[in-house]
Design a protein around this motif. Structure first.
Motif, PDB file in Angstrom:
ATOM      1  N   ASN A   3      -5.764   2.141  -6.746  1.00  0.00           N
ATOM      2  CA  ASN A   3      -4.413   1.777  -7.117  1.00  0.00           C
ATOM      3  C   ASN A   3      -3.665   1.333  -5.614  1.00  0.00           C
ATOM      4  OD1 ASN A   3      -2.009   1.717  -8.070  1.00  0.00           O
ATOM      5  ND2 ASN A   3      -1.581   4.056  -7.900  1.00  0.00           N
ATOM      6  N   THR A   4      -4.229   1.834  -4.794  1.00  0.00           N
ATOM      7  CA  THR A   4      -3.647   1.653  -3.239  1.00  0.00           C
ATOM      8  C   THR A   4      -4.059   0.171  -3.008  1.00  0.00           C
ATOM      9  OG1 THR A   4      -3.641   3.833  -2.614  1.00  0.00           O
ATOM     10  CG2 THR A   4      -3.462   2.207  -0.879  1.00  0.00           C
ATOM     11  N   GLY A  26      -2.027  -2.258  -5.088  1.00  0.00           N
ATOM     12  CA  GLY A  26      -0.696  -2.358  -4.200  1.00  0.00           C
ATOM     13  C   GLY A  26      -1.024  -3.385  -2.920  1.00  0.00           C
ATOM     14  N   MET A  27      -1.771  -3.001  -2.250  1.00  0.00           N
ATOM     15  CA  MET A  27      -2.062  -4.020  -1.074  1.00  0.00           C
ATOM     16  C   MET A  27      -2.170  -5.429  -1.063  1.00  0.00           C
ATOM     17  SD  MET A  27      -4.384  -1.058   1.426  1.00  0.00           S
ATOM     18  CE  MET A  27      -4.259  -1.893   2.948  1.00  0.00           C
ATOM     19  N   ALA A  38       2.495   1.634  -3.282  1.00  0.00           N
ATOM     20  CA  ALA A  38       1.291   2.361  -4.310  1.00  0.00           C
ATOM     21  C   ALA A  38       1.102   3.585  -4.488  1.00  0.00           C
ATOM     22  CB  ALA A  38       0.018   1.460  -4.247  1.00  0.00           C
ATOM     23  N   GLN A  39       1.078   4.069  -3.117  1.00  0.00           N
ATOM     24  CA  GLN A  39       0.622   5.511  -2.618  1.00  0.00           C
ATOM     25  C   GLN A  39       1.919   6.473  -3.017  1.00  0.00           C
ATOM     26  OE1 GLN A  39      -2.204   6.674  -1.630  1.00  0.00           O
ATOM     27  NE2 GLN A  39      -1.576   8.658  -1.784  1.00  0.00           N
ATOM     28  N   PRO A  86      -7.089   6.705  -7.131  1.00  0.00           N
ATOM     29  CA  PRO A  86      -6.163   6.390  -6.202  1.00  0.00           C
ATOM     30  C   PRO A  86      -6.453   5.527  -5.051  1.00  0.00           C
ATOM     31  CG  PRO A  86      -6.824   8.876  -6.285  1.00  0.00           C
ATOM     32  CD  PRO A  86      -7.645   8.198  -7.138  1.00  0.00           C
ATOM     33  N   GLY A 124       0.987  -1.321  -0.104  1.00  0.00           N
ATOM     34  CA  GLY A 124      -0.078   0.143   0.205  1.00  0.00           C
ATOM     35  C   GLY A 124       0.986   1.145  -0.024  1.00  0.00           C
ATOM     36  N   THR A 125       1.984   1.323   0.743  1.00  0.00           N
ATOM     37  CA  THR A 125       2.819   2.230   0.648  1.00  0.00           C
ATOM     38  C   THR A 125       3.482   2.700  -0.585  1.00  0.00           C
ATOM     39  OG1 THR A 125       3.239   1.991   3.128  1.00  0.00           O
ATOM     40  CG2 THR A 125       4.993   3.342   2.054  1.00  0.00           C
TER      41      THR A 125
END
Length: 84
Positions: free
Chosen positions: A52-53, A56-57, A27-28, A49, A24-25
């Protein structure tokens, strides 16, 4: 045997949690870098957003589970050959 299964579960859950946070980090951070340029691309502007996060997570979660299973398998293989 029950104690080993508990340790395995804790190991998988902790690696998964670390993967979740790191995914998550990352992706952000990627989104922030994309928006931080002078002329952002259309792809960057049209991405959601939150999605996307979450993606990623999810990838971080899968990576954490894979890493914990791989590490556990490697340790098990090493112990199996050492105890012969």
């Amino acid at each position: 045997m029950d104690r080993k299964i508990n340790r395995l579960g804790i190991f998988v859950v902790s690696c998964s949690a670390v993967g979740l946070v790191l995914g998550g980090t990352a992706a952000q951070a990627e989104l922030n870098q994309c928006l931080g340029v002078a002329t952002p691309t259309d792809e960057c502007l049209l991405e959601d957003p939150l999605m996307n996060t979450v993606e990623g997570m999810g990838m971080g979660l899968l990576a954490g589970v894979g890493a914990s299973v791989g590490a556990t398998w490697q340790i098990w293989q090493n112990n199996k050959y050492l105890n012969k």
